[in-house]
Design a protein around this motif. Structure first.
Motif, PDB file in Angstrom:
ATOM      1  N   LYS A  83       0.864  -1.179   0.000  1.00  0.00           N
ATOM      2  CA  LYS A  83       0.000   0.000   0.000  1.00  0.00           C
ATOM      3  C   LYS A  83       0.901   1.230   0.000  1.00  0.00           C
ATOM      4  N   ILE A  84       0.742   2.054  -1.038  1.00  0.00           N
ATOM      5  CA  ILE A  84       1.619   3.212  -1.234  1.00  0.00           C
ATOM      6  C   ILE A  84       0.776   4.476  -1.274  1.00  0.00           C
ATOM      7  N   HIS A  85       1.128   5.430  -0.436  1.00  0.00           N
ATOM      8  CA  HIS A  85       0.415   6.708  -0.350  1.00  0.00           C
ATOM      9  C   HIS A  85       1.265   7.790  -1.023  1.00  0.00           C
ATOM     10  N   LEU A  86       0.646   8.548  -1.929  1.00  0.00           N
ATOM     11  CA  LEU A  86       1.327   9.628  -2.638  1.00  0.00           C
ATOM     12  C   LEU A  86       0.833  10.965  -2.116  1.00  0.00           C
ATOM     13  N   THR A  87       1.752  11.833  -1.738  1.00  0.00           N
ATOM     14  CA  THR A  87       1.404  13.178  -1.301  1.00  0.00           C
ATOM     15  C   THR A  87       2.569  14.101  -1.635  1.00  0.00           C
ATOM     16  N   HIS A  88       2.280  15.373  -1.821  1.00  0.00           N
ATOM     17  CA  HIS A  88       3.370  16.308  -2.095  1.00  0.00           C
ATOM     18  C   HIS A  88       4.005  16.769  -0.794  1.00  0.00           C
ATOM     19  N   GLY A  89       3.194  17.225   0.122  1.00  0.00           N
ATOM     20  CA  GLY A  89       3.680  17.795   1.377  1.00  0.00           C
ATOM     21  C   GLY A  89       3.323  19.265   1.449  1.00  0.00           C
ATOM     22  N   TRP A  90       3.524  19.860   2.591  1.00  0.00           N
ATOM     23  CA  TRP A  90       3.127  21.242   2.807  1.00  0.00           C
ATOM     24  C   TRP A  90       3.900  21.828   3.980  1.00  0.00           C
ATOM     25  N   GLY A  91       3.938  23.142   4.023  1.00  0.00           N
ATOM     26  CA  GLY A  91       4.569  23.837   5.141  1.00  0.00           C
ATOM     27  C   GLY A  91       6.080  23.709   5.145  1.00  0.00           C
ATOM     28  N   SER A  92       6.650  23.876   6.320  1.00  0.00           N
ATOM     29  CA  SER A  92       8.097  23.819   6.502  1.00  0.00           C
ATOM     30  C   SER A  92       8.638  22.439   6.131  1.00  0.00           C
ATOM     31  N   ARG A  93       9.863  22.425   5.628  1.00  0.00           N
ATOM     32  CA  ARG A  93      10.504  21.139   5.332  1.00  0.00           C
ATOM     33  C   ARG A  93      10.851  20.394   6.623  1.00  0.00           C
ATOM     34  N   ASN A  94      11.076  21.141   7.698  1.00  0.00           N
ATOM     35  CA  ASN A  94      11.384  20.519   8.985  1.00  0.00           C
ATOM     36  C   ASN A  94      10.143  19.829   9.541  1.00  0.00           C
ATOM     37  N   GLY A  95      10.278  18.565   9.881  1.00  0.00           N
ATOM     38  CA  GLY A  95       9.175  17.812  10.471  1.00  0.00           C
ATOM     39  C   GLY A  95       8.105  17.375   9.483  1.00  0.00           C
ATOM     40  N   LEU A  96       8.394  17.470   8.191  1.00  0.00           N
ATOM     41  CA  LEU A  96       7.399  17.143   7.167  1.00  0.00           C
ATOM     42  C   LEU A  96       6.917  15.700   7.269  1.00  0.00           C
ATOM     43  N   GLU A  97       7.835  14.765   7.450  1.00  0.00           N
ATOM     44  CA  GLU A  97       7.444  13.358   7.530  1.00  0.00           C
ATOM     45  C   GLU A  97       6.473  13.115   8.686  1.00  0.00           C
ATOM     46  N   LYS A  98       6.729  13.722   9.828  1.00  0.00           N
ATOM     47  CA  LYS A  98       5.843  13.533  10.994  1.00  0.00           C
ATOM     48  C   LYS A  98       4.475  14.173  10.762  1.00  0.00           C
ATOM     49  N   ARG A  99       4.438  15.321  10.060  1.00  0.00           N
ATOM     50  CA  ARG A  99       3.142  15.937   9.733  1.00  0.00           C
ATOM     51  C   ARG A  99       2.341  15.028   8.812  1.00  0.00           C
ATOM     52  N   ILE A 100       3.016  14.450   7.828  1.00  0.00           N
ATOM     53  CA  ILE A 100       2.323  13.522   6.921  1.00  0.00           C
ATOM     54  C   ILE A 100       1.811  12.322   7.715  1.00  0.00           C
ATOM     55  N   LEU A 101       2.666  11.744   8.559  1.00  0.00           N
ATOM     56  CA  LEU A 101       2.277  10.593   9.373  1.00  0.00           C
ATOM     57  C   LEU A 101       1.033  10.904  10.199  1.00  0.00           C
ATOM     58  N   ASN A 102       1.001  12.081  10.817  1.00  0.00           N
ATOM     59  CA  ASN A 102      -0.112  12.457  11.688  1.00  0.00           C
ATOM     60  C   ASN A 102      -1.416  12.704  10.933  1.00  0.00           C
ATOM     61  N   THR A 103      -1.347  12.861   9.611  1.00  0.00           N
ATOM     62  CA  THR A 103      -2.573  13.105   8.844  1.00  0.00           C
ATOM     63  C   THR A 103      -2.991  11.908   7.991  1.00  0.00           C
ATOM     64  N   LEU A 104      -2.222  10.824   8.017  1.00  0.00           N
ATOM     65  CA  LEU A 104      -2.589   9.635   7.232  1.00  0.00           C
ATOM     66  C   LEU A 104      -3.932   9.098   7.708  1.00  0.00           C
TER      67      LEU A 104
END
Length: 159
Positions: A83-104
């Motif tokens: 299962k693969i999730h595609l997203t661009h991302g948003w906001g600051s580059r710092n902490g981006l992975e954790k923001r994505i994780l928290n919104t999955l």
């Protein structure tokens, strides 16, 4: 085995057909191309879509309104049981992975994301987060091979 080219953040305002031959050759030879946003130019997006055997594209924060009206903000796909999730991302580059994780909002094995303009391959909370970098001169994209058993290998490619 499925070979997939994954790229993001090309930021091409006026596509004149001049893009890295390495990148174009990889797209032509791959089984699938995944674009993670910030193509900027609709022409560039349409060209890559046209030369791809199979493709998945999502929008980025810098894409023009024509692309934002055509492309989803995020997308989930399944390849050989992964299962693969595609997203661009948003906001600051710092902490981006954790923001994505928290919104999955879906179960996923791999998150492919852009926005950060740097290559990333990390495991967070059992999910592999991969960013191909920026697809501009001097940047990177990735070739990702997925076997029928769901094993993933990645090759970072320079431009």
């Amino acid at each position: 085995m499925l070979n997939i080219v994954v790229f993001s953040d090309s930021h091409i305002k006026y596509f004149s057909g001049t893009i890295s031959e390495i990148f174009l050759d990889a797209c032509l030879k791959s089984d699938m191309v995944i674009g993670l946003g910030d193509y900027v130019s609709e022409d560039f997006y349409l060209y890559i879509k046209e030369i791809s055997k199979t493709s998945h594209f999502i929008q980025g924060n810098c894409d023009d309104y024509l692309l934002k009206n055509k492309l989803p903000l995020f997308k989930s796909i399944e390849i050989h049981g992964l299962k693969i999730h595609l997203t661009h991302g948003w906001g600051s580059r710092n902490g981006l992975e954790k923001r994505i994780l928290n919104t999955l909002k879906c179960e996923t094995d791999i998150v492919l994301f852009g926005h950060k303009h740097e290559y990333v391959d990390v495991n967070i909370s059992g999910i592999r987060f991969i960013n191909p970098g920026t697809c501009i001169p001097g940047g990177t994209f990735i070739s990702m091979d997925i076997t029928g058993e769901g094993k993933v290998s990645i090759k970072k490619r320079g431009l």
